[in-house]
Design a protein around this motif. Structure first.
Motif, PDB file in Angstrom:
ATOM      1  N   VAL A 143     -26.082  47.183  19.176  1.00 53.11           N
ATOM      2  CA  VAL A 143     -25.925  48.722  19.411  1.00 53.11           C
ATOM      3  C   VAL A 143     -24.510  48.959  19.488  1.00 53.11           C
ATOM      4  O   VAL A 143     -23.947  49.990  18.903  1.00 53.11           O
ATOM      5  CB  VAL A 143     -26.714  49.212  20.624  1.00 53.11           C
ATOM      6  N   LEU A 144     -23.518  48.300  20.198  1.00 58.19           N
ATOM      7  CA  LEU A 144     -22.179  48.566  20.414  1.00 58.19           C
ATOM      8  C   LEU A 144     -21.499  48.279  19.173  1.00 58.19           C
ATOM      9  O   LEU A 144     -20.746  48.920  18.760  1.00 58.19           O
ATOM     10  CB  LEU A 144     -21.622  47.994  21.798  1.00 58.19           C
ATOM     11  N   GLY A 145     -21.903  47.047  18.599  1.00 61.30           N
ATOM     12  CA  GLY A 145     -21.450  46.758  17.340  1.00 61.30           C
ATOM     13  C   GLY A 145     -21.656  47.758  16.126  1.00 61.30           C
ATOM     14  O   GLY A 145     -20.652  48.163  15.446  1.00 61.30           O
ATOM     15  N   ALA A 146     -23.008  48.095  16.278  1.00 65.32           N
ATOM     16  CA  ALA A 146     -23.145  49.625  15.282  1.00 65.32           C
ATOM     17  C   ALA A 146     -22.366  50.714  15.573  1.00 65.32           C
ATOM     18  O   ALA A 146     -21.829  51.413  14.789  1.00 65.32           O
ATOM     19  CB  ALA A 146     -24.674  50.046  15.477  1.00 65.32           C
ATOM     20  N   LEU A 147     -22.075  51.010  17.115  1.00 65.31           N
ATOM     21  CA  LEU A 147     -21.330  52.262  17.339  1.00 65.31           C
ATOM     22  C   LEU A 147     -19.957  52.048  17.011  1.00 65.31           C
ATOM     23  O   LEU A 147     -19.435  52.865  16.407  1.00 65.31           O
ATOM     24  CB  LEU A 147     -21.073  52.252  18.947  1.00 65.31           C
ATOM     25  N   LEU A 148     -19.305  50.844  16.963  1.00 66.74           N
ATOM     26  CA  LEU A 148     -18.022  50.648  16.417  1.00 66.74           C
ATOM     27  C   LEU A 148     -17.889  50.627  14.902  1.00 66.74           C
ATOM     28  O   LEU A 148     -17.128  51.462  14.586  1.00 66.74           O
ATOM     29  CB  LEU A 148     -17.664  48.823  17.054  1.00 66.74           C
ATOM     30  N   PHE A 149     -19.000  50.291  14.265  1.00 66.67           N
ATOM     31  CA  PHE A 149     -18.989  50.373  12.693  1.00 66.67           C
ATOM     32  C   PHE A 149     -18.960  51.826  12.314  1.00 66.67           C
ATOM     33  O   PHE A 149     -18.232  52.361  11.400  1.00 66.67           O
ATOM     34  CB  PHE A 149     -20.215  49.729  12.303  1.00 66.67           C
ATOM     35  N   VAL A 150     -19.799  52.678  13.239  1.00 68.71           N
ATOM     36  CA  VAL A 150     -20.036  54.250  12.948  1.00 68.71           C
ATOM     37  C   VAL A 150     -18.692  54.824  13.074  1.00 68.71           C
ATOM     38  O   VAL A 150     -18.169  55.676  12.344  1.00 68.71           O
ATOM     39  CB  VAL A 150     -21.047  54.944  13.664  1.00 68.71           C
ATOM     40  N   VAL A 151     -17.873  54.695  14.252  1.00 76.36           N
ATOM     41  CA  VAL A 151     -16.649  55.205  14.460  1.00 76.36           C
ATOM     42  C   VAL A 151     -15.509  54.842  13.454  1.00 76.36           C
ATOM     43  O   VAL A 151     -14.696  55.690  13.051  1.00 76.36           O
ATOM     44  CB  VAL A 151     -16.462  55.319  16.046  1.00 76.36           C
ATOM     45  N   LEU A 152     -15.587  53.581  13.214  1.00 74.16           N
ATOM     46  CA  LEU A 152     -14.580  53.096  11.979  1.00 74.16           C
ATOM     47  C   LEU A 152     -15.014  53.692  10.905  1.00 74.16           C
ATOM     48  O   LEU A 152     -14.108  54.158  10.089  1.00 74.16           O
ATOM     49  CB  LEU A 152     -14.620  51.551  11.971  1.00 74.16           C
ATOM     50  N   THR A 153     -16.168  53.835  10.457  1.00 75.95           N
ATOM     51  CA  THR A 153     -16.411  54.530   9.109  1.00 75.95           C
ATOM     52  C   THR A 153     -16.056  55.925   9.180  1.00 75.95           C
ATOM     53  O   THR A 153     -15.503  56.362   8.199  1.00 75.95           O
ATOM     54  CB  THR A 153     -18.140  54.264   8.992  1.00 75.95           C
ATOM     55  N   ALA A 154     -16.337  56.619  10.470  1.00 73.40           N
ATOM     56  CA  ALA A 154     -15.781  58.087  10.547  1.00 73.40           C
ATOM     57  C   ALA A 154     -14.086  58.035  10.470  1.00 73.40           C
ATOM     58  O   ALA A 154     -13.713  59.095   9.593  1.00 73.40           O
ATOM     59  CB  ALA A 154     -16.335  58.753  11.805  1.00 73.40           C
ATOM     60  N   TRP A 156     -12.527  56.174   8.591  1.00 71.25           N
ATOM     61  CA  TRP A 156     -12.213  55.796   7.234  1.00 71.25           C
ATOM     62  C   TRP A 156     -12.237  57.070   6.469  1.00 71.25           C
ATOM     63  O   TRP A 156     -11.350  57.393   5.479  1.00 71.25           O
ATOM     64  CB  TRP A 156     -12.727  54.506   6.783  1.00 71.25           C
ATOM     65  N   LEU A 157     -13.479  57.790   6.549  1.00 70.17           N
ATOM     66  CA  LEU A 157     -14.071  58.934   5.716  1.00 70.17           C
ATOM     67  C   LEU A 157     -12.856  59.956   5.992  1.00 70.17           C
ATOM     68  O   LEU A 157     -12.606  60.698   4.944  1.00 70.17           O
ATOM     69  CB  LEU A 157     -15.301  59.452   6.159  1.00 70.17           C
ATOM     70  N   THR A 158     -12.487  60.246   7.248  1.00 74.12           N
ATOM     71  CA  THR A 158     -11.540  61.337   7.671  1.00 74.12           C
ATOM     72  C   THR A 158      -9.926  61.146   7.529  1.00 74.12           C
ATOM     73  O   THR A 158      -9.304  62.097   7.704  1.00 74.12           O
ATOM     74  CB  THR A 158     -11.937  61.719   9.164  1.00 74.12           C
ATOM     75  N   SER A 159      -9.787  59.821   7.142  1.00 73.74           N
ATOM     76  CA  SER A 159      -8.229  59.725   6.821  1.00 73.74           C
ATOM     77  C   SER A 159      -8.007  58.838   5.674  1.00 73.74           C
ATOM     78  O   SER A 159      -7.579  59.405   4.739  1.00 73.74           O
ATOM     79  CB  SER A 159      -7.835  58.706   7.785  1.00 73.74           C
ATOM     80  N   SER A 160      -8.447  57.653   5.157  1.00 75.05           N
ATOM     81  CA  SER A 160      -8.259  56.946   4.058  1.00 75.05           C
ATOM     82  C   SER A 160      -8.810  57.643   3.037  1.00 75.05           C
ATOM     83  O   SER A 160      -7.942  57.843   1.864  1.00 75.05           O
ATOM     84  CB  SER A 160      -8.439  55.523   4.282  1.00 75.05           C
ATOM     85  N   LEU A 161     -10.380  57.775   2.828  1.00 74.83           N
ATOM     86  CA  LEU A 161     -10.618  58.440   1.771  1.00 74.83           C
ATOM     87  C   LEU A 161     -10.216  59.925   1.588  1.00 74.83           C
ATOM     88  O   LEU A 161      -9.761  60.200   0.401  1.00 74.83           O
ATOM     89  CB  LEU A 161     -12.251  58.507   1.895  1.00 74.83           C
ATOM     90  N   TRP A 162      -9.921  60.652   2.613  1.00 74.35           N
ATOM     91  CA  TRP A 162      -9.264  61.772   2.297  1.00 74.35           C
ATOM     92  C   TRP A 162      -7.823  61.795   1.768  1.00 74.35           C
ATOM     93  O   TRP A 162      -7.654  62.502   0.973  1.00 74.35           O
ATOM     94  CB  TRP A 162      -9.147  62.605   3.932  1.00 74.35           C
ATOM     95  N   PHE A 163      -7.194  60.864   2.160  1.00 76.42           N
ATOM     96  CA  PHE A 163      -5.683  60.873   1.636  1.00 76.42           C
ATOM     97  C   PHE A 163      -5.829  60.273   0.213  1.00 76.42           C
ATOM     98  O   PHE A 163      -5.086  60.824  -0.539  1.00 76.42           O
ATOM     99  CB  PHE A 163      -4.867  59.459   2.533  1.00 76.42           C
ATOM    100  N   PHE A 164      -6.682  59.186  -0.170  1.00 74.70           N
ATOM    101  CA  PHE A 164      -6.579  58.780  -1.456  1.00 74.70           C
ATOM    102  C   PHE A 164      -7.266  59.747  -2.404  1.00 74.70           C
ATOM    103  O   PHE A 164      -7.018  60.020  -3.539  1.00 74.70           O
ATOM    104  CB  PHE A 164      -7.686  57.517  -1.588  1.00 74.70           C
TER     105      PHE A 164
END
Length: 171
Positions: A143-154, A156-164
């Motif tokens: 569950v904590l690993g999934a939470l970590l994955f979800v926040v890291l995905t958020a 990436w979506l709100t910074s790297s993907l947006w930047f690219f």
């Protein structure tokens, strides 16, 4: 592990998240920070490093799935080392964000990014504290690993993907 240590781990992770948010909010943004050699700007560096960390998070997802299906030592080693590398890649990104930009809420995207940026290290701390405790609830680490994955995905979506998508995939 009794519920107490799990509660303590989550409380400490929450304190890390809140501490980063408070620092980012009260710190006067410098607007410039470290730039990693080979990149045109700090924003480009953090976008590419964030993308590499996100790619390793996908490796984490696959290796965790494999481990829970009896994947053995290879999957466990891959999971451990890809996680270490992902966290190392996020450190210059976090330093840049906290020092140069701080915690901001000017748009919904920026607010989500600031919240996720604080939460990623809190989730990491909680997961690492629970991981080292034998006899804990079997669901806690996934569950904590999934939470970590979800926040890291958020992140990436709100910074790297947006930047690219706004600047193009430049170095």
């Amino acid at each position: 592990m009794r519920p107490g240590p799990l509660v303590v781990a989550v409380a400490l992770g929450t304190m890390v998240s809140v501490g980063l948010g408070v620092y980012g909010r009260v710190h006067e943004p410098a607007l410039v920070a470290i730039n990693v050699a080979g990149f045109s700007s700090g924003t480009a560096a953090k976008s590419w490093l964030g993308t590499a960390a996100f790619a390793l998070a996908l490796v984490q997802l696959g290796s965790a799935r494999r481990m829970h299906r009896g994947g053995g030592r290879v999957a466990a080693g891959l999971h451990r080392w890809s996680g270490r590398a992902a966290v190392l890649l996020t450190v210059p990104v976090a330093v840049h964000c906290l020092y140069a930009l701080g915690y901001q809420d000017t748009t919904v995207r920026v607010l989500v990014h600031s919240l996720a940026g604080c939460a990623v290290y809190g989730a990491f701390v909680a997961k690492m504290l629970v991981l080292g405790r034998p006899g804990g609830p079997r669901w806690a680490v996934p569950v904590l690993g999934a939470l970590l994955f979800v926040v890291l995905t958020a992140l990436w979506l709100t910074s790297s993907l947006w930047f690219f998508t706004t600047s193009g995939p430049t170095l």
